[in-house]
Scaffold this motif. Sequence first.
Motif, PDB file in Angstrom:
ATOM      1  N   THR A 750      98.385 139.089  53.774  1.00 40.48           N
ATOM      2  CA  THR A 750      99.211 138.471  54.816  1.00 40.48           C
ATOM      3  C   THR A 750     100.450 139.274  55.148  1.00 40.48           C
ATOM      4  O   THR A 750     101.139 138.952  56.132  1.00 40.48           O
ATOM      5  CB  THR A 750      99.633 137.065  54.369  1.00 40.48           C
ATOM      6  OG1 THR A 750     100.319 137.158  53.118  1.00 40.48           O
ATOM      7  CG2 THR A 750      98.412 136.170  54.241  1.00 40.48           C
ATOM      8  N   THR A 831      88.710 139.473  60.499  1.00 41.08           N
ATOM      9  CA  THR A 831      89.851 139.236  59.610  1.00 41.08           C
ATOM     10  C   THR A 831      89.586 138.064  58.679  1.00 41.08           C
ATOM     11  O   THR A 831      89.873 138.135  57.469  1.00 41.08           O
ATOM     12  CB  THR A 831      91.107 138.977  60.456  1.00 41.08           C
ATOM     13  OG1 THR A 831      91.355 140.111  61.306  1.00 41.08           O
ATOM     14  CG2 THR A 831      92.305 138.721  59.567  1.00 41.08           C
ATOM     15  N   ARG A 835      89.360 138.425  54.561  1.00 39.30           N
ATOM     16  CA  ARG A 835      90.201 137.676  53.631  1.00 39.30           C
ATOM     17  C   ARG A 835      89.371 136.788  52.709  1.00 39.30           C
ATOM     18  O   ARG A 835      89.743 136.560  51.550  1.00 39.30           O
ATOM     19  CB  ARG A 835      91.192 136.829  54.420  1.00 39.30           C
ATOM     20  CG  ARG A 835      92.304 137.657  55.048  1.00 39.30           C
ATOM     21  CD  ARG A 835      93.169 136.839  55.953  1.00 39.30           C
ATOM     22  NE  ARG A 835      94.332 137.631  56.406  1.00 39.30           N
ATOM     23  CZ  ARG A 835      95.136 137.264  57.403  1.00 39.30           C
ATOM     24  NH1 ARG A 835      94.905 136.118  58.045  1.00 39.30           N
ATOM     25  NH2 ARG A 835      96.165 138.024  57.739  1.00 39.30           N
ATOM     26  N   ASP A 839      89.523 137.166  48.514  1.00 36.97           N
ATOM     27  CA  ASP A 839      90.028 136.052  47.711  1.00 36.97           C
ATOM     28  C   ASP A 839      88.987 135.691  46.650  1.00 36.97           C
ATOM     29  O   ASP A 839      87.920 135.155  46.955  1.00 36.97           O
ATOM     30  CB  ASP A 839      90.319 134.853  48.613  1.00 36.97           C
ATOM     31  CG  ASP A 839      91.164 133.803  47.911  1.00 36.97           C
ATOM     32  OD1 ASP A 839      91.330 133.887  46.668  1.00 36.97           O
ATOM     33  OD2 ASP A 839      91.659 132.885  48.602  1.00 36.97           O
TER      34      ASP A 839
END
Length: 1573
Positions: A750, A831, A835, A839
């Motif tokens: 981020t 995107t 992500r 994660d």
Amino acid sequence: MPNTLDGEAAAEAAAVPDQQGAIQPFVIVKQQVELDINFQNKSISGISIIHIFPMTSDLDEIMLDARQCEINVDDITVDGVKTKAKFDDPYDLMTAPPQWQIGATQYHTMMNRMRPLMPERRPDMPITTREKELLGCVPADRALKISLRPEGQFRDEPRRTLKIKTGKGEQDVSIDRLDPNDEERGIKVSIPFRSKLIRDGLHFVGIDEGDQRYPHVYTRHSIEPGTASCIFPCVDDPGSRHPWKLMITCPRTLGDVFEYKQQALATQPPAAAAPLNGNRKRKSGDISTARSKPHVCLLEEDKMMDMTVVCSGNLTGEQIDPKDDRKKTMTFECQNSGAQHIAFAIGPFEHVELWSEFRTEEADEKLGSNAAKIHAYCLPSRTADVRHTCQPIVEAADYFAPEFGRYPFESYKVCFVDDMIPDTTAATSMSLCSNRLLYPEDTTDTAIEVTRKLVHTLASQYIGVNIVPNQRSDSWLVIGIQWFMTDLFMRSLCGNNWYKFHLKTMADKLVEADINRPSIHDLGEHLHIGDFELDFMALKAPLVLFILDQRMSKIPGSTGVVRVISSIVSGANIDPLNPIMTSISAAEFRRSCEKKSQYRPDELWDQWVHGAGCPKLFIKQRFNKKNLNVDITISQTQGTSKPKSINREEFWREYQEEIHSVYAGEVPKIFTGPFTVRIHEADGTPYEHYQVITEKDKNGTNLQIAYNTKYKRLKRTKKAVAAAANISSDKHDIQEDDVIYFNMLGDVLTTQKDVENWGLQEWSEDIHTAMDQESYEWIRFDCNFEWVCETISDMPGYMYLAQLQQDRDVVAHQDALLYFARGKRHGVAATIETRTVMDRRYYHGIRTMAIEDLPKQADPDLNYIGLAQLILSFRHFFCYKAAGQAGNVTFPPLPNDFRDQAQYAVQCALAGAIARTREKGRCSKHGRNFLLELLLFNDNTDNEYSDQFYIATLLEALTTSLIPERHDGDGDLLSRLKADDDDDEEFKRFIKKTIDEIDKYRRMDEWSSSYQNIWTITALNCKMRLMKERVIPVDPVEFVQYLQDDNTDLIRIKGFECLVELGFISNSLVLKLLLSYMSTDKSPYVREQLFKIFCKGIAAIAFGESKASQPEPELQIDDSGLIIEQGEAEIQQRKLDAVRKEDINQSLKALKEELKGNTTLQDAVWKAVESTKIGLKEKRQLLELCSAMFEPDYTLLVTVPYPKYWTCARMPVDPTKISPSGTARKSLVLKFTQRIRTHPRQPPIVDLPPPPLPILEARPPETKKIKLSSRPSFNGSLNGGSSFNGLPSPIVAAAAAAQTHNSHSASTPAPYARKDSISVTLSRPATPAATVPFAPSTAQAPPSASAAPAAPPAPAFDSIAVQPVARLSTPLRGTPPPNARAPSQQLNGSAKPAEKRPKLVKKRKSNEAEFNDRPKKVAKTSVNGVRPGANGRPSKVVTLPFTQWDKLSEHTRRTLKIEKSSHTSSSTIVATPTTKRITSASDRPSSPSATGFSGSGREGPGSQNSSGVGLSSSSHKQRKPLPSSAPHGPPPSAATTSGAAAPTSQAPIKKVIKLKLSNSSSQQSPSQPSPPR
């Protein structure tokens, strides 16, 4: 050949069994089987002792099942007394009689012959109905018939009757529980047997020459009955369950397996053992009865290995065989089992006590008596793998005992063997498992899949073995409970995320598969068709039970399906001998669910059990600001609007369902049931709303859900995001109504630096504005997983992003990623997926789903951002940063560490995704080199787990990177790359490097084998893909070299698969080799896999995908050099290919057209059909495959041997033999010789069929010409010596009219019958006789009146007798064409004197028999019925029809029939004049109709003969037509007749002439009498 060529419909009707006739009125009390296993001959022998109890007092005969065995019916005893019996082996029907010359196109004949062996013949009798109505048992074949009342036995004894008791207050009668040890109440039937040629039921391993594996044998099983009876005689009925005692005799040690026969031969003479030397090789199928030395070289320690018997039940005794100390006998006993669940395995197995090694003392004390004893058996040197693989079984047993109930048997045994077709097979208290499931301790790739299969076998002991389905339609419930129990344990082992992700994956797969498929209730009748039906049921049935459990759990106080299953298992454990308690039916299970939860699953049963298909829900949602409601509209569709395409894997299933009438189930118009909606409102609180979709909502369901939170905007601004990321920000900028999630998933990468380095993209300002206006975060539809459906909603992408990041349910994450996968390429989607991958808090299945979709984002419009993000993700987790001396930075891979299985799954998925990215049609240079570096610098030194599967993944990824999106042009890509192009030259070098790496690991696998030869199999698959995509030249030698018997089974299977994928099935040599292995390989697993590969190759031909079978059309080039593309032909071909893949009937039609006339394939397939190593199922599949490939030939050549007879001849006396008295000894020596009769003793009489009806053509009427001889039939004068001068012209005219009518009747038969003879009396002129050409009408020119020589005197009266040709039932043949002149026929010679009347004897053909006694009837009358008698007085002659046809002999009627069929119409009339005397002129005919000539007078006198053929003689004077043939009406005038009028001065002369109709083609054809009317 009895009924082998009947139609398919009649055969199917005959295959429907009679349920009442199939039920045998007796039950089996217990059964004892004694088996002696002979490894050398691969055979068994023994005695089957069955104790039966008759249900009726008049039972005289029982029927049992037995296959592929020899039974001496004379040795069968009933209570120790020999009885009468009859046995016909049903497996004899699998072999065609030697008289049949049958081939692949006569497959239907063989299928009809084998129809009694098909599973469709077994009736489906519920177990509960048998128990309540005391019906008995249902044998499968009833091949063995044994009489219970032999002669002299039970004559004076009363038959044993069934004792029935009625309980108080009970209306149902129940049978007393029979004590298995009470032999006084039963009838003991003893059956000795011996196996003949083992096809099914048993499989021997390590016995054949060249097979270096440890020898062992085990039983084979099937869903349908029939396999158990291949081992020993029994009642092969799943509903017949009783106690068993098995005594199995086998070699004591491994050395005794091979040396027993050798030592037995030492007592035989040398001559007997001499032919069997060690150099002699057996032919295929030859069973050697003795060996001079064992073909397996065993070490001394191997020879001492004990042979162990692993059998159903409990081991009760073991002893050395008293007759042979090299054998031992092991005894087992088990309670309440069916014949199909009796299993055993014999081999040098090693024993592992799993329950003592992996169960702690604390757990053992906690379980107490519920603790099951788990044993494992395996072949030598596999003990470590068994311990590692079977460890979860002990945990599963400890989980099932308190959750569902006590294990139903005393112990559980798992035995691992070779060559099994299925991976696992459940039997009573044991399971047979394939060695393919075993994996070493350092391999984890197959752990979850193998564990699930092994736990399923343990669950099958509860439901499926101990508790069986009540009838076949209840099979779905048994299979569903098995997998439901298995998945519940896997949830406790792998976690709740695995469980939900697994169910969601299965549900999505079911939505795609359940199209035009039957319901799971109806599918139970068709499980025998193939394993694909069982796989589909295993996919849908547990999901149905899961949604049932979800709906039941919502009811307050309900415990779900688990407690229902527990009560069923407990009831079976309490009363294990009660058939009602040990069987399960869907109806009883449904009632139990209603009692446990107060939930009525009527709609679920109708839609998901009896119905088919899965719904697709299209959901629209919007917020109603006026009413503060959330309006939701749900519409349903079932199935697809367009036909589903058939792929190669589904071709065989579609064809099987087509020929076996497996119809698609009825799809409900609308699926109904509870529907839960969870709305995550603006304050972040989820609110669940329980809604119901009912049948009233046919046009759509409208739901109005109240909004709970005070209406305000949701501000997910950048400030809130920054606060969630713990970034310093002004807390005063965050408003009070902002919702901040500090523990949100996917909140990685981020920072601004990460956004720039990774190329991340956020939502636009317009999207942020729309997000601020929303009243809720997202909506979850069917959040409780109560539906198996596909859900598509109109929620925007940012709501799915909120669901992915903020929802904790893995199913919600899966739905969100499926939405992004369906969407278009977008930078924000890349995107979000990046992500998700980064994660690690996500479930690894969700991360791999995101990885699978990232190659789509490698698009030039997005600057190939997907490839960069994939490589960065791999570097982040599995590489380290290294700086070179020149300052360059590299990222070599880290050493492998596979301890984290989730990271290992992500690592493998990233490599495959990078290979699928494309840049300008190819994988980018950067991506390809990155994958090659991963393989070159792979380091597995410090890893405790093997990297063999990881290397195989990298090899597959490199192969994928070499395949371009499209390849235009001829030839392979490698040879067409340009040498002067730098990119092509670099790509060419990279291809060669990749191939070198593939070959390197293939050679490494030859020296040190990988797990199941995974490297060799991967190398073959990679090269096949490159050849198929035309990247490298096609070289079949690469795969043929691995087809030898020395290679492992998996490698040989892969070699054949590669050849078929490359289209080499059209090569005759490869085709013969494939069919040969498919029918003769010693491993049934190899034969099964090769058959599936062959079906895929046939499917490619049917779909037009095979390049060899579908040549490309040639391009037309005109003179100017312009290429004309065949656009219309190409479009039609594409339409045809599309129809082929959508309709199975069109595919079969195209397949038969492609293979038409392929005799090589026919011969090879039929040779495979006639193999003696294939079983019943394999032979049935091959015959059904023949029906798909070839058009049937309904002819069958049968070879009939010549009859034999004996001849006797007296031999000459030997003069040298002298009696003691000195005289020659009298002797009679006869020599008998057997000969073959090649010709019949008497010529057979064949009834020829009647000639076919001719095609009637409209022709103009033709006239016939008659040539009448003027010579008298006898010499002499009448009436004062008046001479014969010729016939008057009216006679000639009448004859012409008659012939004209005959010609017309050839096409239109006369409506009345023609009489057998006529008599004509006319006056005759006194002019000299002359013969003129016949002119029937005045239209013809009269001939020249040339003088003719005078004829001899003629009598005054002539008589005409006409014998007609045999009257045919079909029209006569038409008149020959004009150019074919009929041969002339002379009249009879001089007549005999009048006082000697000539006999009316016809001429007989030269080949006509002397005993032809057909009736001949000639009646002669004058025109007025008067003729002169013997005394000169007039006498009347009457014509009588012949009516005694029925009294004729059979030979006479047959002869008439033959002559009738062979005779044709006459075109020539032969007239023989005779004398007749008339006393007065009043006897002349008054009209032409007075005559009786058949065929007379339909045409007028003007009829002409179109052929122009006249019958001439020496005279040329014209004659008048016969009055008998003149047309009805007034007599013809002089203008209509030809020739001169008769002079009136001459006295009237009457002349009788015989006319004989003769065949135009044969002058000697005999005339035939008329058939009866």
